[in-house]
Design a protein around this motif. Structure first.
Motif, short mmCIF file in Angstrom:
data_model
loop_
_atom_site.label_atom_id
_atom_site.label_comp_id
_atom_site.label_asym_id
_atom_site.label_seq_id
_atom_site.Cartn_x
_atom_site.Cartn_y
_atom_site.Cartn_z
N GLY A 18 29.60 0.97 -83.87
CA GLY A 18 30.80 -0.57 -83.37
C GLY A 18 30.41 -1.40 -84.67
O GLY A 18 29.48 -1.23 -86.02
N ILE A 19 31.94 -1.89 -84.87
CA ILE A 19 31.91 -2.78 -86.16
C ILE A 19 32.11 -4.24 -85.87
O ILE A 19 33.52 -4.56 -84.69
N LEU A 41 33.83 -9.84 -80.52
CA LEU A 41 34.96 -8.82 -81.29
C LEU A 41 34.59 -7.88 -80.97
O LEU A 41 34.52 -7.94 -82.86
N ILE A 42 34.25 -6.54 -80.83
CA ILE A 42 34.33 -5.46 -81.28
C ILE A 42 34.94 -4.29 -81.53
O ILE A 42 35.38 -4.38 -80.01
N ASP A 43 34.81 -3.96 -82.65
CA ASP A 43 35.94 -2.32 -82.50
C ASP A 43 34.91 -1.65 -82.39
O ASP A 43 34.44 -0.59 -82.80
N ALA A 51 27.43 -11.32 -88.86
CA ALA A 51 29.10 -10.82 -88.72
C ALA A 51 29.88 -10.36 -89.27
O ALA A 51 30.19 -9.28 -89.04
N GLU A 52 31.57 -10.61 -89.65
CA GLU A 52 32.97 -9.36 -89.29
C GLU A 52 31.59 -8.59 -90.59
O GLU A 52 31.28 -8.79 -91.91
N GLY A 53 32.11 -7.08 -89.77
CA GLY A 53 31.87 -6.23 -90.35
C GLY A 53 31.01 -5.41 -90.46
O GLY A 53 30.02 -4.69 -90.76
N ASP A 54 29.92 -6.48 -89.91
CA ASP A 54 28.83 -5.65 -89.80
C ASP A 54 28.93 -4.64 -88.33
O ASP A 54 29.74 -4.17 -87.67
N ALA A 55 27.98 -3.08 -88.59
CA ALA A 55 28.01 -2.63 -87.93
C ALA A 55 26.99 -2.36 -87.03
O ALA A 55 25.83 -3.08 -87.22
#
Length: 334
Positions: A281-282, A296-298, A315-319
């Protein structure tokens, strides 16, 4: 004294506003009719009040058929969204109005009004006029006026929607406290899920003229039965069985046999998000809401919402990787 509604329906021209409504309200219950605009909740309240006829079914109170009983003869107290206080009457006169037209003795009326003004915590405002009161104070007066006639049932039509957030939160507690002390069966219309969750003994969740589910606040939140309830009461991640089978295999044994008719409802707090460089997830966005952070996670092409009840170090962009309790979630009908 139980209010019982059986197989009640109501149409306007060719529009079916209420379809086969069945509901019982106990003698001390606080019931919320919850749903979006146009779902039929206000129509149902107006029918219960006697302000509107119904086409079929039955409506009774304590075994008394109300079908042909006029609104003024039902003995119900009604509080509208607009309060509808008489501007040329003082607070005391507004509260005592119903007793005056019932020709109560003046001394008894004064005692009753004094008692109710203590109940709503406004004893010092008896001689003020509505325009001299705040919105919250006007709402208290409207409730006291409805209670003055010792109603068999108290009906509230979105009574808090005109108030600001802080006053609204305070009034929820006050209305609930008064209702519990007096033990009057109460039905309140609201579109605000937080109001329903915090005030009701039971919630009647409505959609497009039908009842989707009836239950306690805990039941509707933790075990919604339909996609609509899962999506309207709180926030849910709604997941197709095929996706669950491949992405959350620990939950797969619980998938219903007729899976095309179901989705899995996972609440944001059911998802435990861990920072993990090898995770699938990202993090797309983080919203700080004070007591919680909404994340919110992709997750493999699907957006999921998670919540953390502490400040998130993500943080945004973290795996990230994802953990879900095998007992979490509820299968809901589409």
């Amino acid at each position: 004294m139980h209010l019982i509604i059986k197989n009640l329906s109501k149409s306007f021209d060719h529009f079916l506003a209420l379809n086969d409504i069945n509901l019982e309200v106990g003698s001390n219950e606080f019931v919320c009719l919850l749903g979006p605009s146009g779902c039929g909740k206000t129509t149902l309240l107006r029918i219960i009040a006697g302000l509107m006829p119904f086409d079929s079914g039955t409506l009774s109170l304590g075994g008394r058929d109300l079908a042909h009983v006029q609104a003024r003869e039902r003995g119900f107290g009604i509080v509208f969204q607009s309060y509808s206080l008489f501007p040329n009457m003082t607070v005391a006169e507004n509260i005592g109005y119903g007793l005056k037209i019932r020709k109560w003795p003046q001394k008894d009326t004064e005692n009753k009004v004094r008692e109710l003004m203590e109940l709503i915590r406004l004893p010092e405002l008896a001689h003020r006029y509505p325009h001299q009161l705040s919105g919250g104070q006007q709402q208290r007066v409207a409730i006291a006026r409805a209670l003055a006639v010792d109603p068999a049932v108290l009906l509230l039509d979105e009574p808090l929607s005109a108030l600001d957030a802080r006053v609204r939160a305070e009034m929820r507690l006050e209305i609930r406290d008064v209702q519990r002390r007096l033990g009057i069966p109460t039905i309140m219309v609201t579109h605000d899920q937080e109001e329903a969750l915090t005030m009701a003994d039971r919630i009647v969740c409505m959609n497009q003229g039908v009842i989707e589910q009836i239950g306690t606040p805990v039941e509707l939140y933790t075990r919604p039965q339909t996609r609509f309830v899962a999506d309207f009461v709180g926030t849910s991640n709604l997941l197709n069985p095929e996706w669950v089978r491949h992405s959350l295999p620990t939950l797969s044994p619980g998938i219903p046999d007729n899976e095309v008719q179901y989705q899995l409802s996972l609440r944001p707090e059911d998802l435990n998000i861990l920072k993990d460089e090898t995770g699938k997830g990202i993090v797309k966005a983080i919203t700080f809401l004070g007591n919680i952070s909404r994340i919110l996670i992709d997750w493999q092409g699907l957006e999921l919402i998670a919540e953390s009840h502490r400040f998130s170090s993500l943080a945004e962009g973290d795996a990230v990787s994802l953990q879900v309790d095998p007992e979490a979630g509820s299968w809901v009908r589409i």
